[in-house]
Design a protein around this motif. Sequence first.
Motif, mmCIF file in Angstrom:
data_model
loop_
_atom_site.group_PDB
_atom_site.id
_atom_site.type_symbol
_atom_site.label_atom_id
_atom_site.label_comp_id
_atom_site.label_asym_id
_atom_site.label_seq_id
_atom_site.Cartn_x
_atom_site.Cartn_y
_atom_site.Cartn_z
ATOM 1 N N PHE A 1 0.837 -1.191 0.000
ATOM 2 C CA PHE A 1 0.000 0.000 0.000
ATOM 3 C C PHE A 1 0.871 1.240 0.000
ATOM 4 C CE2 PHE A 1 0.218 -2.199 4.041
ATOM 5 C CZ PHE A 1 0.799 -1.270 4.891
ATOM 6 N N GLU A 2 0.274 2.328 -0.435
ATOM 7 C CA GLU A 2 0.988 3.597 -0.539
ATOM 8 C C GLU A 2 0.617 4.508 0.624
ATOM 9 O OE1 GLU A 2 3.247 4.384 -2.981
ATOM 10 O OE2 GLU A 2 2.994 2.312 -3.668
ATOM 11 N N ALA A 3 1.597 5.244 1.093
ATOM 12 C CA ALA A 3 1.360 6.250 2.130
ATOM 13 C C ALA A 3 2.304 7.417 1.863
ATOM 14 C CB ALA A 3 1.603 5.660 3.517
ATOM 15 N N ALA A 4 2.015 8.534 2.486
ATOM 16 C CA ALA A 4 2.846 9.719 2.307
ATOM 17 C C ALA A 4 3.561 10.052 3.610
ATOM 18 C CB ALA A 4 1.998 10.909 1.867
ATOM 19 N N ILE A 5 4.783 10.520 3.492
ATOM 20 C CA ILE A 5 5.520 10.944 4.688
ATOM 21 C C ILE A 5 4.804 12.125 5.319
ATOM 22 C CG2 ILE A 5 7.664 11.991 5.502
ATOM 23 C CD1 ILE A 5 9.143 10.428 3.354
ATOM 24 N N SER A 6 4.497 11.991 6.608
ATOM 25 C CA SER A 6 3.878 13.111 7.324
ATOM 26 C C SER A 6 4.865 13.785 8.266
ATOM 27 C CB SER A 6 2.652 12.622 8.110
ATOM 28 O OG SER A 6 2.974 11.552 8.974
ATOM 29 N N GLY A 7 5.978 13.133 8.534
ATOM 30 C CA GLY A 7 6.985 13.743 9.389
ATOM 31 C C GLY A 7 8.263 12.927 9.434
ATOM 32 N N VAL A 8 9.402 13.627 9.436
ATOM 33 C CA VAL A 8 10.714 13.004 9.638
ATOM 34 C C VAL A 8 11.459 13.846 10.658
ATOM 35 C CG1 VAL A 8 12.899 12.279 8.608
ATOM 36 C CG2 VAL A 8 10.813 12.171 7.257
ATOM 37 N N ARG A 9 11.854 13.207 11.765
ATOM 38 C CA ARG A 9 12.586 13.936 12.806
ATOM 39 C C ARG A 9 13.835 13.157 13.169
ATOM 40 N NH1 ARG A 9 10.303 14.189 17.854
ATOM 41 N NH2 ARG A 9 9.029 12.336 17.401
ATOM 42 N N LEU B 1 10.156 8.377 11.906
ATOM 43 C CA LEU B 1 9.435 8.554 10.646
ATOM 44 C C LEU B 1 7.957 8.298 10.862
ATOM 45 C CD1 LEU B 1 9.253 8.750 7.466
ATOM 46 C CD2 LEU B 1 9.640 6.266 7.460
ATOM 47 N N SER B 2 7.110 9.201 10.363
ATOM 48 C CA SER B 2 5.662 9.001 10.398
ATOM 49 C C SER B 2 5.133 9.045 8.976
ATOM 50 C CB SER B 2 4.978 10.108 11.219
ATOM 51 O OG SER B 2 5.405 10.065 12.563
ATOM 52 N N VAL B 3 4.182 8.153 8.677
ATOM 53 C CA VAL B 3 3.554 8.131 7.356
ATOM 54 C C VAL B 3 2.040 8.098 7.540
ATOM 55 C CG1 VAL B 3 5.509 6.978 6.277
ATOM 56 C CG2 VAL B 3 3.632 5.603 7.173
ATOM 57 N N LYS B 4 1.340 8.648 6.557
ATOM 58 C CA LYS B 4 -0.107 8.755 6.662
ATOM 59 C C LYS B 4 -0.740 8.514 5.304
ATOM 60 C CE LYS B 4 -3.608 11.713 8.826
ATOM 61 N NZ LYS B 4 -3.838 12.950 9.623
ATOM 62 N N GLY B 5 -1.926 7.932 5.302
ATOM 63 C CA GLY B 5 -2.621 7.710 4.042
ATOM 64 C C GLY B 5 -3.934 7.001 4.248
ATOM 65 N N GLU B 6 -4.814 7.132 3.277
ATOM 66 C CA GLU B 6 -6.125 6.491 3.359
ATOM 67 C C GLU B 6 -6.008 4.983 3.523
ATOM 68 O OE1 GLU B 6 -9.292 7.529 3.487
ATOM 69 O OE2 GLU B 6 -8.519 9.552 3.746
ATOM 70 N N ALA B 7 -5.021 4.389 2.834
ATOM 71 C CA ALA B 7 -4.857 2.937 2.906
ATOM 72 C C ALA B 7 -4.553 2.474 4.320
ATOM 73 C CB ALA B 7 -3.743 2.488 1.958
ATOM 74 N N LEU B 8 -3.929 3.338 5.103
ATOM 75 C CA LEU B 8 -3.544 2.947 6.460
ATOM 76 C C LEU B 8 -4.737 2.875 7.402
ATOM 77 C CD1 LEU B 8 -0.166 4.837 6.962
ATOM 78 C CD2 LEU B 8 -0.607 2.596 5.985
ATOM 79 N N ASN B 9 -5.865 3.449 7.000
ATOM 80 C CA ASN B 9 -7.071 3.327 7.826
ATOM 81 C C ASN B 9 -7.549 1.881 7.890
ATOM 82 O OD1 ASN B 9 -7.600 6.062 8.684
ATOM 83 N ND2 ASN B 9 -8.159 6.536 6.567
#
Length: 336
Positions: A107-115, A124-132
């Motif tokens: 599945f695809e997700a987008a980077i929402s944060g890198v610290r 690393l945090s990733v977010k996306g509709e597929a992750l629901n």
Amino acid sequence: MTYNIALNFEDGVTRFIETNLGETVADAAYRQGINIPLDCRDGACGACKCFAEAGRYDLGEEYIEDALSEEEAEQGYVLTCQMRAESDCVIRVPASSQVCKTEQVCFEAAISGVRQLSESTIALSVKGEALNQLAFLPGQYVNLKVPGSDQSRAYSFSSLPRDGEVSFLIRNVPGGLMSSFLTGLAKAGDSLTLAGPLGSFYLRDIKRPLLLLAGGTGLAPFTAMLEKIAEQGSEHPLHLIYGVTLDHDLVEMDKLEVFAARIPNFTYSACVASPDSAYPQKGYVTQHIEPKHLNDGEVDIYLCGPPPMVEAVSQFIREQGLQPANFYYEKFAASA
């Protein structure tokens, strides 16, 4: 010719599959929709290790010692990615039927944060509709594809999914493929491909005290586990020992403090191996395991860390003359 294979899962569920002559048990299971633990398929990682309780089979000679030792093979342990049945068999799978029915998906997700938490650790945090729709057991991992390459790296979830977002704790390997991307190129909105969930290292039902042992970024699966425990509670005591090499490797201590406040029976300590450390507690994890943590063997031990740490803890437990009720571990090594 076909053989019947009984797969006995650790939650008491049994499933039967048919395997064709010459077909590996892992291939037969996946062909019939049962996703037993599996990763490399080459007899190299040991993720598919199970125990053959009955039957005749051939393991071949293609696997390596790190994945399955000669002693383990003699005891009846098998790698299902190499095991070819020569009769009906019964196999004990060290995972629940729930996780083994969960298909591995991409599945695809987008980077929402890198610290960069420290010079050695990246959050690393990733977010996306597929992750629901993502379902995994706390402690499991996924393979993250490195953008711009055909290679993937395995990382444990460090959080439960929240509003389509999950997090990872990643070791910063100088010159490493994923590390170089995250520290030099990654930005919010960049797309990442994830495949999973994977792994048989995950939180089981808590039936007795727990001793959690984390080495470096091996802390990641435990923060996911602690989130789950904070939600469901536990009547049993839980103690985490977090060991690192250098002072700057200590990260997420504030998060552990929050868990200590939220979970009444949870305590933790940390230690730094370097003798030059300014941290109060020095040495290795094994030097901070107290008799009360082992509870005369009536304890479930979870360990995630590099291979030398796993070996050191195993040796320490043997030296105590105790046999823990359960000992679950995940070895990892940093990839360039």
